[in-house]
Design a protein around this motif. Sequence first.
Motif, PDB file in Angstrom:
ATOM      1  N   GLU A 205       0.953  -1.345  -0.325  1.00 53.00           N
ATOM      2  CA  GLU A 205       0.251  -0.103   0.363  1.00 53.00           C
ATOM      3  C   GLU A 205       0.623   1.438  -0.154  1.00 53.00           C
ATOM      4  N   GLU A 206       1.754   1.184   1.106  1.00 51.34           N
ATOM      5  CA  GLU A 206       2.595   2.372   0.868  1.00 51.34           C
ATOM      6  C   GLU A 206       3.282   3.114  -0.551  1.00 51.34           C
ATOM      7  N   ALA A 207       3.733   1.908  -1.393  1.00 53.85           N
ATOM      8  CA  ALA A 207       4.460   1.879  -2.920  1.00 53.85           C
ATOM      9  C   ALA A 207       3.522   2.213  -4.262  1.00 53.85           C
ATOM     10  N   ASP A 208       1.566   1.446  -3.452  1.00 55.98           N
ATOM     11  CA  ASP A 208       0.172   1.721  -4.011  1.00 55.98           C
ATOM     12  C   ASP A 208       0.415   1.396  -5.346  1.00 55.98           C
ATOM     13  N   ALA A 209       1.783  -0.750  -5.410  1.00 56.01           N
ATOM     14  CA  ALA A 209       1.769  -1.011  -6.113  1.00 56.01           C
ATOM     15  C   ALA A 209       2.569  -2.823  -5.639  1.00 56.01           C
ATOM     16  N   VAL A 210       2.352  -3.084  -6.591  1.00 55.84           N
ATOM     17  CA  VAL A 210       2.720  -5.013  -6.638  1.00 55.84           C
ATOM     18  C   VAL A 210       4.066  -5.066  -6.716  1.00 55.84           C
ATOM     19  N   VAL A 211       4.449  -5.672  -5.470  1.00 58.60           N
ATOM     20  CA  VAL A 211       6.436  -5.859  -5.703  1.00 58.60           C
ATOM     21  C   VAL A 211       6.878  -6.932  -4.687  1.00 58.60           C
ATOM     22  N   ARG A 212       8.022  -7.892  -4.790  1.00 54.50           N
ATOM     23  CA  ARG A 212       8.694  -8.909  -4.521  1.00 54.50           C
ATOM     24  C   ARG A 212       8.198  -8.248  -2.975  1.00 54.50           C
ATOM     25  N   VAL A 213       8.215  -9.464  -2.252  1.00 54.50           N
ATOM     26  CA  VAL A 213       8.429  -9.557  -1.381  1.00 54.50           C
ATOM     27  C   VAL A 213       9.652 -10.457  -0.733  1.00 54.50           C
ATOM     28  N   VAL A 214      10.971 -11.052  -1.487  1.00 52.77           N
ATOM     29  CA  VAL A 214      12.341 -11.322  -1.139  1.00 52.77           C
ATOM     30  C   VAL A 214      12.624  -9.996  -1.452  1.00 52.77           C
ATOM     31  N   ARG A 215      13.553  -9.464  -0.832  1.00 54.60           N
ATOM     32  CA  ARG A 215      14.507  -8.286  -0.632  1.00 54.60           C
ATOM     33  C   ARG A 215      16.461  -8.553  -0.076  1.00 54.60           C
ATOM     34  N   ALA A 216      16.342  -9.621   0.546  1.00 60.11           N
ATOM     35  CA  ALA A 216      17.927 -10.135   0.734  1.00 60.11           C
ATOM     36  C   ALA A 216      17.955 -11.381   0.246  1.00 60.11           C
ATOM     37  N   VAL A 217      18.676 -12.430  -0.265  1.00 55.91           N
ATOM     38  CA  VAL A 217      18.979 -13.500  -0.594  1.00 55.91           C
ATOM     39  C   VAL A 217      20.525 -13.656  -0.127  1.00 55.91           C
ATOM     40  N   TRP A 218      20.159 -15.086  -0.300  1.00 53.73           N
ATOM     41  CA  TRP A 218      21.554 -16.130   0.177  1.00 53.73           C
ATOM     42  C   TRP A 218      21.801 -17.299   0.105  1.00 53.73           C
ATOM     43  N   VAL A 219      22.657 -17.150  -0.868  1.00 58.09           N
ATOM     44  CA  VAL A 219      23.339 -18.041  -1.590  1.00 58.09           C
ATOM     45  C   VAL A 219      24.543 -19.246  -1.625  1.00 58.09           C
ATOM     46  N   GLU A 220      24.097 -20.363  -0.390  1.00 53.98           N
ATOM     47  CA  GLU A 220      25.713 -20.589  -0.462  1.00 53.98           C
ATOM     48  C   GLU A 220      26.273 -21.939  -0.864  1.00 53.98           C
ATOM     49  N   VAL A 221      26.819 -22.427  -1.673  1.00 56.06           N
ATOM     50  CA  VAL A 221      27.109 -23.312  -2.488  1.00 56.06           C
ATOM     51  C   VAL A 221      28.821 -23.419  -2.495  1.00 56.06           C
ATOM     52  N   PRO A 222      29.301 -24.546  -2.725  1.00 50.07           N
ATOM     53  CA  PRO A 222      30.740 -24.937  -2.980  1.00 50.07           C
ATOM     54  C   PRO A 222      31.185 -23.875  -3.937  1.00 50.07           C
ATOM     55  N   ARG A 223      31.996 -23.859  -4.435  1.00 47.52           N
ATOM     56  CA  ARG A 223      33.279 -23.479  -5.654  1.00 47.52           C
ATOM     57  C   ARG A 223      32.309 -24.648  -6.658  1.00 47.52           C
ATOM     58  N   LYS A 224      32.699 -23.678  -8.104  1.00 47.33           N
ATOM     59  CA  LYS A 224      32.369 -24.159  -9.378  1.00 47.33           C
ATOM     60  C   LYS A 224      31.055 -24.586  -9.808  1.00 47.33           C
ATOM     61  N   ASN A 225      30.283 -23.970  -8.850  1.00 48.93           N
ATOM     62  CA  ASN A 225      28.243 -24.059  -8.739  1.00 48.93           C
ATOM     63  C   ASN A 225      28.243 -23.259  -9.507  1.00 48.93           C
ATOM     64  N   GLY A 226      28.381 -22.221  -9.897  1.00 45.03           N
ATOM     65  CA  GLY A 226      28.090 -21.248 -11.018  1.00 45.03           C
ATOM     66  C   GLY A 226      26.939 -20.428 -10.053  1.00 45.03           C
ATOM     67  N   LYS A 227      27.439 -20.161  -8.767  1.00 43.62           N
ATOM     68  CA  LYS A 227      26.624 -18.918  -8.443  1.00 43.62           C
ATOM     69  C   LYS A 227      26.965 -17.219  -9.010  1.00 43.62           C
ATOM     70  N   SER A 228      28.339 -17.241  -9.561  1.00 41.91           N
ATOM     71  CA  SER A 228      28.438 -16.037  -9.819  1.00 41.91           C
ATOM     72  C   SER A 228      28.091 -15.762 -11.669  1.00 41.91           C
ATOM     73  N   THR A 229      28.466 -16.512 -11.894  1.00 41.22           N
ATOM     74  CA  THR A 229      27.532 -16.319 -13.131  1.00 41.22           C
ATOM     75  C   THR A 229      25.792 -16.343 -13.497  1.00 41.22           C
ATOM     76  N   VAL A 230      25.650 -16.728 -13.043  1.00 42.52           N
ATOM     77  CA  VAL A 230      23.984 -16.989 -12.430  1.00 42.52           C
ATOM     78  C   VAL A 230      23.544 -15.334 -11.596  1.00 42.52           C
ATOM     79  N   SER A 231      24.727 -14.957 -10.794  1.00 44.35           N
ATOM     80  CA  SER A 231      23.939 -13.510  -9.949  1.00 44.35           C
ATOM     81  C   SER A 231      24.475 -12.024 -10.824  1.00 44.35           C
ATOM     82  N   SER A 232      25.255 -12.567 -11.557  1.00 47.11           N
ATOM     83  CA  SER A 232      25.613 -12.049 -13.054  1.00 47.11           C
ATOM     84  C   SER A 232      24.839 -11.594 -13.937  1.00 47.11           C
ATOM     85  N   GLY A 233      24.316 -12.122 -14.027  1.00 49.54           N
ATOM     86  CA  GLY A 233      22.799 -12.825 -15.020  1.00 49.54           C
ATOM     87  C   GLY A 233      21.760 -12.125 -13.954  1.00 49.54           C
ATOM     88  N   ILE A 234      21.207 -12.293 -12.404  1.00 50.01           N
ATOM     89  CA  ILE A 234      20.250 -11.511 -12.348  1.00 50.01           C
ATOM     90  C   ILE A 234      20.143 -10.036 -11.895  1.00 50.01           C
TER      91      ILE A 234
END
Length: 579
Positions: free
Chosen positions: A104-133
Amino acid sequence: MTTTIPSTDLPVPREALLELGLTEEQIAEAEASRPLTLAFQANEQPNAYFDVERVKKALKALAQFKHTKGRWAGKPMTIAGGGLAPWQVVWVIAPVFGWVYFDEEADAVVRVVRAVWVEVPRKNGKSTVSSGIANILLLADGEMGAEVYAAAGSLDQAKRVFDDAKRMCLTSKHARSKVRALAEVISVPHTGGVFRALSKIAEVAHGLNVHGGVVDEVHVYKSRHLVDAIETGTGARAQPLIIFITTADEATEGSIYDEKHSYTRKVADRVVLDPSHYGVIWAAEDTDDPFAEETWRKANPGLGVSPSLTYIRKEANKAQTTPSYFPTFCRLHLNRRMRDTSRLIDLNQWDGTAGMTDLARLAGRRAWGGLDLSAVSDFTAWWMGVESWQAGVELEMFWRFYVPADRVDDLARQLQVPLKQWIKEGFVKATEGNVIDYSVIKADALVDCKRVDMQRISYDRMFAGQMVQELDAELKGVEMAPVAQTFLGTSPAIKEMQRLLGKSGQQDGPGRIRHGGNPVARWMASVVEVKNDGQDNLRLVKPDRQKAQARIDGISACVNGLDGYLRRPKQKKYQAHTA
């Protein structure tokens, strides 16, 4: 202790995944790669719903980009094109972009999620996907003047995400016409958007107006200032999104990694209710065989694609033949925080022994008390275990917790727990002033002791001197006994707690206690750790109160009290009855 996700528990409705074009086989593949820990409460935001079209838009935007490095270079970032894996859609992209609500404050439909924690071992492509996002947030999120930042502990690390995003834009026919890509900034003239790399607080001296951020390799950060600047720079945006990507650290307590990792676990364990925080942690558990392929697959959702099985096998062989490399292998490739301590309590077992407790029905029954008075400006706990009338139950447990009233705001902020709510609901008592009023604890303990047949009160002698003397003077016939906080002093009671919870050695069984589900005790149970002296003796590891977000006073009081229960005379027993 770890939070394990049931195989049927997905953060996205299954029918929505099918509508997004995933096949049943791809969904099953993603389920097989489920994370060990899931912090997901977005569906509990009031009026939240899952918007398939939002995710379709994000995936369509992502499809405009291609991988730019290595053997994946040129592959489009789609499942069909081979540049995107089902697990990345199911566990990261879809839940983050799909859950929305009307603000209501923004008077718009908005995302629920504002902070995302992705913890995964190396070489699983997290940096590449993050660049795309990051590029989605810059170009396809409907935000005028979007400011997006890639941050890391060093400029070289920060530019890994930034440079990858820039190459994606320059090799995309659709994006290339919209951006101006310079050495230090990607700008979008039509919307006024910018994307920059940051590595030190001096770079944000003039303030930020953050719509999106990728905070890379959080485990290497030595200071929290840059992260604070990015997080506090989101206040003017309707639906900002900060993505934290990292592997495990070296168990450094009090770091920004430790804070964010611990907060994610608290959301996963429902100690904290925060629909805006979403987190996934892929990791092997301490009990897993580090050299088994099954363990590698558990920790690496992309195993077989990225990283390759050959690569992990080579790293494992190196860890087996080079002992000094073993901790590095476990941390980087199994995402294990290497330490010499382990979790004492499995929350599933703890929750399974919550049950109903009723002190009024236990009047006159044998009881044992435990005190952990701790520091005068922090949590203090009084515990009582009373013989139960319930069939199959030995003890019903009760806690009283205390904090100084003048320290409530500081403790709530430092510990990141709903302390004020706990006080309001009666689980914690705030005593007047900036230090604990021990007279309040003594008065409560005396009232409790008069309702039952108190056998013994056990305590850690460090802070208990005067109060123990006063209790001893008023409770005639009740033994007052110190418990040495050493391996030999606490080990028997800790093992007794494990037995009562239903765990004895490697055997699990039904718990023989009921504790009523006290949320403060549950929080402390979720973080308490034990250390082994190598001779099968255990002691609790008390956190550094100047840095840690953990408190274990309630469990310490319980362990102290159980020392008395363990030493009770065996000849006097009550016959258990059905409640």
